[in-house]
Design a protein around this motif. Structure first.
Motif: not given
Length: 191
Positions: A124-128, A157-165
């Protein structure tokens, strides 16, 4: 001492075995194998076979993470080759979608990856994000879901999902609840 047959670049399908082989001009009992700058030691993943002048490094069940330069060193001489792993690269089959929800409601972000058993980290906004009373994370095979409950206006906010880069991002917009039973609209925003 030199290499009669130096190492050759390899390209193998995902989950298959890679076999680096070389032959040197004299019998050497001990050679050192490297993956990048790390020394390779025998394990279920790596088999090392030394047979006089012939030396082999076998990499079992190749994954994309195994792609690297592999080097053999014997009596100060080196030979190196690259390992490439073929197959379907990890990707988002279904990326995240922007959402607009009313204050007090929940937002649900769904995504689907091309591979199973890949961990996804949510931000959430670059915070895990961590699981809590208002944040739920669910995984079923290739599908991953983030649910955020009881949202306030501050949760935009901005939501981001990260999977192996690799990343997928979406915007979460929380709007106020406006009373519309009057000719004019009243919005009560609590601070």
């Amino acid at each position: 001492m030199g290499f009669v047959d130096p190492l050759k670049d390899l390209s193998v399908p995902e989950k298959k075995q890679a076999k680096f082989e070389c032959t040197i001009t004299k019998d050497v009992s001990k050679v050192i194998w490297f993956r990048g700058t790390e020394i390779v030691t025998p394990s279920p993943k790596y088999e090392i076979i030394d047979d006089g002048k012939k030396h082999m490094l076998i990499i079992n069940n190749c994954e994309f993470d195994d792609e690297a330069q592999y080097t053999i060193e014997a009596l100060g001489q080196k030979s190196a080759a690259q390992l490439m792993v073929e197959g379907m690269r990890l990707s988002f089959v279904q990326p995240l979608q922007d959402q607009t929800v009313k204050e007090g409601n929940s937002a649900r972000f769904d995504l689907e990856l091309s591979h199973e058993n890949v961990p996804v980290v949510w931000y959430r906004n670059e915070v895990k994000l961590h699981v809590s009373r208002t944040v739920l994370i669910h995984v079923e095979g290739k599908r991953h879901t983030l649910e955020m409950r009881t949202l306030s206006l501050d949760d935009t906010c901005q939501i981001k999902a990260e999977a192996k880069g690799i990343y997928s991002m979406a915007k979460l917009t929380v709007v106020g609840n406006c009373a519309s039973s009057f000719p004019f609209h009243f919005c009560f925003i609590s601070h």
